[in-house]
Scaffold this motif. Structure first.
Motif, short mmCIF file in Angstrom:
data_model
loop_
_atom_site.label_atom_id
_atom_site.label_comp_id
_atom_site.label_asym_id
_atom_site.label_seq_id
_atom_site.Cartn_x
_atom_site.Cartn_y
_atom_site.Cartn_z
N SER A 46 0.78 -1.17 -0.04
CA SER A 46 0.02 -0.05 -0.12
C SER A 46 0.77 1.26 -0.10
CB SER A 46 -0.94 0.08 1.28
OG SER A 46 -1.78 -1.36 1.26
N SER A 430 -16.12 -3.21 -6.83
CA SER A 430 -16.10 -2.61 -5.49
C SER A 430 -16.56 -1.16 -5.26
CB SER A 430 -14.61 -2.50 -5.14
OG SER A 430 -13.72 -1.62 -6.02
N ASN A 434 -19.64 0.01 -2.71
CA ASN A 434 -19.53 0.82 -1.65
C ASN A 434 -20.98 1.83 -1.77
OD1 ASN A 434 -17.14 -0.06 -0.34
ND2 ASN A 434 -15.91 1.02 -1.98
N TYR A 465 -17.30 -8.86 4.71
CA TYR A 465 -16.20 -7.99 4.40
C TYR A 465 -15.62 -7.03 5.44
CZ TYR A 465 -17.02 -9.90 -0.51
OH TYR A 465 -17.38 -10.71 -1.20
N CYS A 467 -13.91 -4.37 5.09
CA CYS A 467 -14.12 -3.07 4.59
C CYS A 467 -15.27 -2.32 4.62
CB CYS A 467 -13.64 -3.06 3.25
SG CYS A 467 -14.06 -4.21 2.17
N PHE A 470 -16.13 -1.57 8.43
CA PHE A 470 -15.57 -0.48 9.03
C PHE A 470 -16.35 0.64 8.24
CE2 PHE A 470 -13.05 -3.20 10.93
CZ PHE A 470 -11.86 -3.67 10.39
N GLU A 471 -16.80 0.58 7.05
CA GLU A 471 -17.48 2.00 6.34
C GLU A 471 -18.61 2.01 7.10
OE1 GLU A 471 -17.99 4.87 3.93
OE2 GLU A 471 -16.24 3.58 4.04
N ASP A 480 -12.67 6.28 12.01
CA ASP A 480 -12.00 5.46 11.40
C ASP A 480 -11.27 4.31 12.37
OD1 ASP A 480 -9.38 5.22 8.78
OD2 ASP A 480 -10.56 3.65 9.79
N GLU A 482 -10.17 1.42 12.26
CA GLU A 482 -8.93 0.41 11.96
C GLU A 482 -7.69 1.36 12.35
OE1 GLU A 482 -7.54 -2.73 8.82
OE2 GLU A 482 -8.82 -1.10 8.09
N THR A 558 -10.54 -12.90 9.29
CA THR A 558 -9.21 -12.15 8.67
C THR A 558 -7.93 -12.69 9.33
OG1 THR A 558 -8.23 -9.97 8.77
CG2 THR A 558 -9.27 -10.43 10.95
N THR A 563 -6.76 -6.15 12.58
CA THR A 563 -8.21 -6.10 12.11
C THR A 563 -9.04 -6.90 12.86
OG1 THR A 563 -7.03 -5.92 9.82
CG2 THR A 563 -9.32 -6.44 9.77
#
Length: 645
Positions: A46, A430, A434, A465, A467, A470-471, A480, A482, A558, A563
């Motif tokens: 990343s 993706s 979202n 998922y 992600c 967390f969203e 946020d 994470e 995970t 996470t």
């Protein structure tokens, strides 16, 4: 500002890359380390994509597959291609230097064959070293026929050079004398043991007859008199009084005084560790003790060395408290760490205790001493934890956010169906996922409050998922989670008392265990190895992954421990689960990482202040901002009324 950002990027790269190299070059790896390696590789990839997209190549992406490949095939050093690269380097250099563009393959083959012939012609090309592993006496008749035919007679000895005979014969003579004396010692020891057994059997028979004639009261009285008499020596007591009683309870004495336990010696008061391995000596001389931190190969080598010294020299497998103190003192002295450093002393003390426990665990099936200790002092399986009979965790009924749906219910149902089918088939993009996830936010909140967890997961498989989980937290709390966990977790660990415990666990798991120990709370309500015991959110820990449970259902999984902790707290927030009465660990972690001081309560806030741990209270900050805004608007409105009556 630009200089600070560049330094930050360099620090991020320099912190992730060396760790990845150490893990991939390690000859031994624990499966429990693979989730941490996966988090490192993902972070490195990343950072490269975000900061250096112009130099990203396919190998940057391949790095993220290291943990999966190592988990399937073992350490990377067992199947890497470094030797191929080394051989290929020779051909690449030769192709450049030869400047042959017509038939380069023929040139490379010819030059390589000539080079091999030159190297093989050297008599020192193969350096064969003979290493003696063990000695065994074998009769001449037991040797194979080809070996028997190779006889050395007088004529053969005459032909041998004198220099070789002068070196060879003394060694053969010493070996023959050694084997002869060894045979004599074995025969003598066997005869002595037979005589002792015969004498002991006769003595036992005699003592048994004596005991049959005496009453139990007389035996007790004689024992008491012998103990109270200060003039009797230990030898007199054992010969006169305890002669009969010791032979009665032979089996009991064997259990209490194991023969292998008697061989254990006491550590001397001046116990020291000398002649450490060379690589450890280099680390100590260069004062790079950071290389001896937890989960490193150098730390494993050091603990193995300490255990071998103590066990091989003093035959101590069960050190006492004073022995552990002496070992820790000697280790700190060898590492040149001052004795006043209590944190280092506690850390190494726990590491040494854990090392001896691990070594004894390996000997449980083969060592009679360890088996006897386990049967006598072991707790066995213990009382199994009682599984809760509650079908679902208790939900909150107050302080919930207000949710309203703007879209028509038929349109929302169509969006939910599209999202569900896309997730199940894996055909949805993706970005589209979202967008649909945000549009159906209000509908999901109302659906969660009126349906069970199983029904929610069936209708919205996107909760599996991380992600999307967390969203949703970000849409509910504007946090946020994470990022907060990654940023505040090391700070919280530094402030925890007795943070030298559980050094073999990963940081998030270690913090959970430390907090459970602090609050005298059962860790099995948060971390489990098999099936969960309570319906509240918990983590099932295995060597390969972390599974998140709620209401006895697997919600998400995970491989990253950070996470996993973030998902644990997200389940409380998304599904509006109420904290159990005595679950202080989850409540404290939720208040810290969501930056909500009101959820902590007075007692937990006082406890954090005693640890000198502070964080920015998000709720309190919002309240101050709202108060200032209202005051500013009210002041402005008042002034306008005065100007315009």
């Amino acid at each position: 500002m630009l200089l600070r950002n560049s330094h930050k990027k360099q620090n991020d790269f320099h912190s992730a890359e060396p760790k990845i190299v150490r893990y991939t070059n390690a000859e031994l790896l624990r499966k429990s380390w693979l989730p941490y390696l996966d988090s490192l590789t993902t972070r490195f990839q990343s950072l490269m994509v975000h900061h250096l997209p112009q130099v990203v190549i396919s190998k940057v992406h391949f790095v993220t597959e290291y943990s999966r490949v190592i988990g399937a095939n073992g350490p990377a050093t067992h199947f890497w291609c470094m030797r191929f690269e080394g051989k290929h380097l020779y051909f690449k250099q030769l192709a450049i230097r030869s400047l042959n563009f017509k038939n380069p393959a023929f040139t490379l083959i010819k030059r390589h064959q000539l080079r091999q012939c030159l190297m093989l012609s050297n008599k020192n090309y193969y350096n064969i070293f003979t290493e003696t592993i063990s000695l065994k006496t074998i009769k001449y008749s037991q040797l194979s026929i080809p070996v028997q035919q190779e006889e050395i007679d007088g004529s053969m000895l005459a032909k041998l050079p004198f220099d070789e005979l002068r070196v060879l014969f003394p060694k053969l003579k010493d070996r023959v004398l050694f084997t002869e004396k060894l045979d004599l010692l074995i025969k003598g020891s066997n005869s002595i043991e037979n005589e002792q057994l015969e004498s002991e059997s006769a003595l036992n028979a005699c003592s048994k007859q004596t005991f049959d004639k005496c009453t139990a009261s007389q035996t007790t009285a004689s024992t008491k008199d012998s103990l109270d008499d200060p003039l009797l020596s230990s030898n007199d007591r054992s010969n006169d009084t305890f002669d009969t009683t010791s032979n009665v309870d032979d089996k009991t004495n064997e259990d209490e005084n194991d023969g292998s336990e008697e061989l254990q010696q006491n550590l001397p008061l001046d116990f020291t560790l000398v002649s450490l391995p060379e690589e450890l000596e280099e680390i100590i001389n260069e004062n790079e003790l950071i290389k001896l931190r937890g989960h490193t190969n150098h730390r494993r080598i050091l603990l193995n060395f300490v255990f071998k010294v103590v066990f091989n020299t003093y035959n101590i497998l069960y050190p006492k408290a004073h022995d552990y103190f002496l070992i820790t003192h000697a280790l700190l002295k060898a590492l040149k760490i001052p004795m006043t450093d209590t944190n280092a002393a506690n850390e190494w003390h726990e590491a040494i205790k854990q090392k001896f426990k691990n070594e004894r665990r390996l000997l449980q099936k083969i060592s009679p001493m360890v088996q006897g200790k386990k049967e006598k002092f072991g707790k066995g399986s213990g009382r199994s934890a009682k599984k809760s009979e509650v079908l679902s965790a208790e939900r909150k009924h107050e302080n919930m956010i207000y949710v309203s749906t703007i879209m028509d219910e038929c349109d929302i149902e169509q969006l939910v169906t599209t999202m569900k089918e896309g997730i199940r088939n894996g055909t949805i993009h993706s970005d589209t996922l979202n967008t649909l996830w945000k549009k159906t936010f209000g509908y999901r909140r109302l659906f969660i409050r009126s349906h069970t967890t199983n029904e929610v997961l069936e209708k919205f498989p996107g909760y599996s998922y991380p992600c999307l989980m967390f969203e949703e937290v970000k849409m509910i709390e504007n946090v946020d989670i994470e990022n907060n966990v990654s940023k505040l977790l090391p700070r919280l660990f530094d402030k925890l008392p007795n943070n030298s415990l559980f050094i073999m666990d990963l940081l998030p798991i270690r913090i959970i265990k430390l907090l459970c120990k602090q609050f005298h709370q059962s860790v099995s309500h948060i971390l489990v190895d098999n099936e969960p015991l309570v319906p509240t959110p918990c983590i099932k820990v295995s060597n390969e992954k972390f599974e998140l449970y709620l209401d006895w259902q697997v919600v998400a999984e995970t491989r990253n421990p950070t996470t996993a902790l973030s998902l644990l707290l997200s389940l409380y927030n998304v599904f509006e689960v109420k904290f159990a009465k005595n679950n202080h660990t989850s409540r404290l972690l939720n208040g810290v990482f969501f930056q909500n001081g009101e959820d902590l309560g007075k007692n937990l806030r006082i406890l954090l202040n005693s640890w000198h741990f502070t964080f920015e209270d998000r709720i309190k900050k919002l309240q101050i901002q709202t108060t200032n805004t209202i005051a500013y608007v009210d002041k402005r409105t008042t002034s306008e009324l005065q100007l315009h009556p």
